[in-house]
Design a protein around this motif. Structure first.
Motif, PDB file in Angstrom:
ATOM      1  N   ASN A 188     -35.662  18.245 -75.034  1.00 14.96           N
ATOM      2  CA  ASN A 188     -35.451  18.105 -73.597  1.00 14.96           C
ATOM      3  C   ASN A 188     -35.234  19.495 -72.986  1.00 14.96           C
ATOM      4  O   ASN A 188     -34.122  20.019 -72.982  1.00 14.96           O
ATOM      5  CB  ASN A 188     -34.241  17.200 -73.344  1.00 14.96           C
ATOM      6  CG  ASN A 188     -34.187  16.759 -71.894  1.00 14.96           C
ATOM      7  OD1 ASN A 188     -34.674  17.460 -71.011  1.00 14.96           O
ATOM      8  ND2 ASN A 188     -33.576  15.609 -71.655  1.00 14.96           N
ATOM      9  N   ARG A 237     -32.634  20.248 -70.381  1.00 18.26           N
ATOM     10  CA  ARG A 237     -31.261  20.496 -70.870  1.00 18.26           C
ATOM     11  C   ARG A 237     -31.207  21.715 -71.771  1.00 18.26           C
ATOM     12  O   ARG A 237     -30.200  21.965 -72.418  1.00 18.26           O
ATOM     13  CB  ARG A 237     -30.739  19.254 -71.611  1.00 18.26           C
ATOM     14  CG  ARG A 237     -30.545  18.086 -70.653  1.00 18.26           C
ATOM     15  CD  ARG A 237     -29.916  16.908 -71.327  1.00 18.26           C
ATOM     16  NE  ARG A 237     -28.540  17.189 -71.746  1.00 18.26           N
ATOM     17  CZ  ARG A 237     -27.719  16.279 -72.260  1.00 18.26           C
ATOM     18  NH1 ARG A 237     -28.144  15.050 -72.444  1.00 18.26           N
ATOM     19  NH2 ARG A 237     -26.496  16.602 -72.613  1.00 18.26           N
ATOM     20  N   ASN A 275     -25.447  16.813 -65.376  1.00 21.98           N
ATOM     21  CA  ASN A 275     -25.091  15.807 -66.390  1.00 21.98           C
ATOM     22  C   ASN A 275     -23.606  15.448 -66.391  1.00 21.98           C
ATOM     23  O   ASN A 275     -22.968  15.439 -67.439  1.00 21.98           O
ATOM     24  CB  ASN A 275     -25.496  16.299 -67.791  1.00 21.98           C
ATOM     25  CG  ASN A 275     -26.987  16.531 -67.894  1.00 21.98           C
ATOM     26  OD1 ASN A 275     -27.772  15.655 -67.560  1.00 21.98           O
ATOM     27  ND2 ASN A 275     -27.370  17.726 -68.297  1.00 21.98           N
TER      28      ASN A 275
HETATM   29  C1  LIG Z   1     -33.563  15.115 -70.326  1.00 17.43           C
HETATM   30  O1  LIG Z   1     -32.308  15.391 -69.753  1.00 17.43           O
HETATM   31  C2  LIG Z   1     -32.186  14.913 -68.419  1.00 17.43           C
HETATM   32  C3  LIG Z   1     -30.845  15.346 -67.910  1.00 17.43           C
HETATM   33  O2  LIG Z   1     -30.816  16.697 -67.692  1.00 17.43           O
HETATM   34  C4  LIG Z   1     -32.307  13.408 -68.392  1.00 17.43           C
HETATM   35  O3  LIG Z   1     -32.219  12.959 -67.060  1.00 17.43           O
HETATM   36  C5  LIG Z   1     -33.652  13.015 -68.991  1.00 17.43           C
HETATM   37  O4  LIG Z   1     -33.733  11.622 -69.078  1.00 17.43           O
HETATM   38  C6  LIG Z   1     -33.807  13.626 -70.378  1.00 17.43           C
HETATM   39  N1  LIG Z   1     -35.144  13.368 -70.869  1.00 17.43           N
HETATM   40  C7  LIG Z   1     -35.381  12.805 -72.038  1.00 17.43           C
HETATM   41  C8  LIG Z   1     -36.814  12.634 -72.401  1.00 17.43           C
HETATM   42  O5  LIG Z   1     -34.488  12.452 -72.770  1.00 17.43           O
END
Ligand SMILES: *[C@@H]1O[C@H](CO)[C@@H](O)[C@H](O)[C@H]1NC(C)=O
Ligand SMILES: *[C@@H]1O[C@H](CO)[C@@H](O)[C@H](O)[C@H]1NC(C)=O
Ligand SMILES: *[C@@H]1O[C@H](CO)[C@@H](O)[C@H](O)[C@H]1NC(C)=O
Ligand SMILES: *[C@@H]1O[C@H](CO)[C@@H](O)[C@H](O)[C@H]1NC(C)=O
Ligand SMILES: *[C@@H]1O[C@H](CO)[C@@H](O)[C@H](O)[C@H]1NC(C)=O
Ligand SMILES: *[C@@H]1O[C@H](CO)[C@@H](O)[C@H](O)[C@H]1NC(C)=O
Length: 572
Positions: A111, A114, A294
């Motif tokens: 991700n 993040r 977050n």
């Molecule tokens: C990646 O992190 C974001 C929060 O920053 C979240 O909203 C998103 O769902 C995440 N994506 C995945 C593919 O987990």
């Protein structure tokens, strides 16, 4: 590919000594005071230039034939008769768990919003190199502390990017054959000392310095070249500094080359490898962390590692700018920190300071108002990277341990037979209570205390006595650049890993030791006879000198102690 030649550590015949006239370059007054009289720096240089030979010439008696070859870790592990292969020159900055090429293959599962790609990602064994990491061309033995705080060899960290983008902020400048660190940072262009004084004023209502504000241990998030840490030393404040391996290329390599403690790390989705309640101050100066995202999960991680009455120092645009979305971010920060019952005690000159109060009533109230989940706050909801076991340690055990290591350190320094300034960056790979590190407190060194994750959690005890350290699993490489430690101490480490699986065999850990060690750096290994005799056999294949000694252990029984030394070799 050619062979390579070496200058042996114990045989200075091959070392041509040159004198570097630093004093002329930087003003004699300053260096005069640092070095005393007759100051000069000697650097041993490699001399051999036999480029076509495919064998290796060693000054002295023995002959090695280690080959230069890109070699991966095979299972089962075999080491060539000619010794461990040497990786090609282009791998001179190889960091297995922060290898951009490998992380690239994972990108689809990470991700990026993040910043997960900045965290550690260790390749499986068969994708790890199993060869000795060579020094870059023109590598020189590092300049010694304390001059290294301000100057390091340019050729040892051959990257101009940081000087180009951060020169204006006085992080680092190029100066002929050297890098010069004027002590600045993005937020302290005019030098860290003034900034540190300002923080002292902010935390004491203009009456004292950070030390009088009760700050002894600091975590510097996104530390750059670690000037902040360097200038906290005069206040006897110890700093764990980290930064990711990102666009600010090689910031941690610069820090370590300077002789300032630091490691590669990122705060993103996993718990930081430090125990709870460990720091009186967490510092972020433009550290590029989105604390407000977050649900403030990363601030909760700060809350975990911060001690009560500890400070969170935040020097970044949301603390002072009124344009763009900075005010929105600021408001989020305020509500998140209030929910955790932190108190904003200052907000001026571009810096905000919060204090983590011990206020159960406030926490209870906020929990009832559903502002915060206390259970989550206390346990933490980042991915747990380690399990904390509790070690019950009595005062007697503690005192005995401290005394024991005082004696051992005296013995070690005699056996190594080095000058006081030769050793600066030290790692205790199996630190237990930090006794070894505490015994070094009067010497001009800093120590990274490592507590293996499969051991009891004694790291909290290490922090409680004012020392710094990190959890780590030695089945994986450490998050540091090659050639960053002068001394590694492995007390009963290898026997602990005897039955931990395929990727942490004695050879694997030795390879990682070799990667972390500076040329002419030492490894002190004390362990069971079965381990030490293996290492004695293996050491020459890793191009280490090895001497065997015997010292008494805690039970007053003789125990083998190996003093190994990495030779200064290079590919020619
Ligand atoms: C990646 O992190 C974001 C929060 O920053 C979240 O909203 C998103 O769902 C995440 N994506 C995945 C593919 O987990
Ligand atoms: C290095 O190479 C030059 C020319 O190739 C030769 O004259 C010199 O003796 C060599 N130096 C050493 C130390 O081998
Ligand atoms: C430093 O890097 C530059 C370009 O990246 C390269 O051309 C040069 O040879 C390197 N110098 C040393 C001493 O390795
Ligand atoms: C800190 O406070 C002292 C005493 O008020 C003052 O002399 C000094 O200039 C201040 N330092 C900074 C950097 O603001
Ligand atoms: C800080 O000092 C000023 C002047 O001495 C005083 O009025 C103020 O109450 C102090 N603030 C705190 C938080 O102690
Ligand atoms: C952890 O501590 C317990 C109790 O002190 C001890 O029995 C045990 O052997 C320790 N475990 C390790 C891995 O050292």
């Amino acid at each position: 590919m050619g062979g390579f030649s070496m200058g042996s550590a114990f045989n200075s015949r091959s070392g041509l000594l040159i004198m570097v006239a630093l004093m002329l370059m930087a003003g004699s007054f300053y260096f005069g005071t640092l070095l005393g009289n007759n100051a000069s720096i000697y650097v041993s240089q490699l001399t051999s230039n036999s480029s076509s030979s495919s064998s290796i010439s060693v000054p002295g008696s023995s002959t090695f034939t280690n080959k230069v070859a890109l070699t991966y870790r095979e299972t089962p592990l075999t080491i060539p008769e000619s010794g461990v292969n040497v990786c090609p020159l282009k791998f001179n900055e190889y960091i297995p768990c922060h290898d951009i090429a490998y992380v690239h293959t994972l990108l689809r599962s990470l991700n990026v919003s993040r910043r997960e790609e900045l965290e550690r990602h260790c390749p499986p064994p068969d994708k790890r190199l199993f060869c000795l990491v060579p020094p870059p061309e023109d590598y020189r033995l590092p300049i010694k502390w304390p001059i290294s705080r301000d100057y390091v060899w340019r050729s040892n960290v051959n990257h101009t990017h940081l000087a180009e983008v951060k020169g204006g902020q006085n992080w680092v400048h190029e100066k002929d054959q050297l890098w010069w660190f004027p002590g600045g940072g993005t937020h302290f262009k005019h030098g860290a000392p003034e900034y540190i004084q300002r923080l002292g004023n902010l935390t004491t209502n203009e009456t004292g310095d950070l030390r009088s504000a009760g700050v002894f241990q600091v975590l510097d998030v996104g530390c750059g070249v670690a000037s902040f840490s360097a200038y906290l030393l005069p206040l006897d404040i110890h700093t764990m500094s980290f930064a990711p391996k990102d666009g600010h290329e090689n910031q941690i390599q610069f820090a370590l080359e300077r002789g300032i403690g630091a490691m590669i790390s990122a705060i993103a989705t996993k718990q930081l490898p430090y125990p709870p309640n460990s720091f009186e101050m967490v510092h972020c100066s433009r550290c590029r962390v989105d604390w407000h995202e977050n649900d403030g999960i990363l601030l909760k991680e700060v809350n975990r590692i911060l001690r009560y009455n500890g400070y969170f120092i935040y020097s970044a645009p949301p603390a002072y700018r009124k344009d763009k979305d900075f005010p929105v971010i600021w408001d989020k920060l305020v509500s998140l920190t209030s929910a955790m019952c932190w108190k904003l005690i200052a907000r001026k000159v571009q810096t905000a300071v919060w204090i983590k109060q011990e206020d159960d009533a406030c926490l209870q109230q906020n929990a009832e108002a559903k502002l915060i989940d206390i259970w989550k706050l206390l346990s933490d909801n980042l991915v747990t990277a380690f399990i904390i076991l509790h070690a019950g340690i009595s005062v007697e055990v503690f005192t005995e341990d401290s005394q024991f290591w005082q004696d051992q350190v005296r013995n070690y320094w005699k056996l190594m037979n080095v000058k006081g300034t030769e050793i600066r960056n030290v790692m205790d790979m199996n630190a237990y209570l930090g006794g070894f590190s505490a015994a070094l407190s009067k010497r001009p060194v800093w120590v990274m205390n490592v507590v293996p994750m499969t051991m009891n959690n004694t790291l909290s005890a290490i922090y409680d006595r004012g020392l710094l350290g990190v959890f780590h699993d030695w089945c994986e490489p450490f998050s540091t650049y090659p050639r960053t430690y002068d001394l590694l101490h492995a007390n009963h480490l290898l026997s602990h890993y005897k039955n931990h699986g395929e990727s942490c065999k004695v050879e694997d850990i030795m390879l990682e030791m070799d990667r972390m060690l500076r040329p002419q750096g030492f490894v002190i290994i004390r362990d069971d006879e079965s381990i030490t005799s293996r290492i004695r056999d293996l050491a020459p294949k890793f191009l280490w000198e090895v001497e065997s000694h015997s010292l008494q252990n805690k039970a007053k029984k003789d125990e083998t102690v190996l003093i190994c030394r990495k030779k200064f070799w290079s590919i020619v």
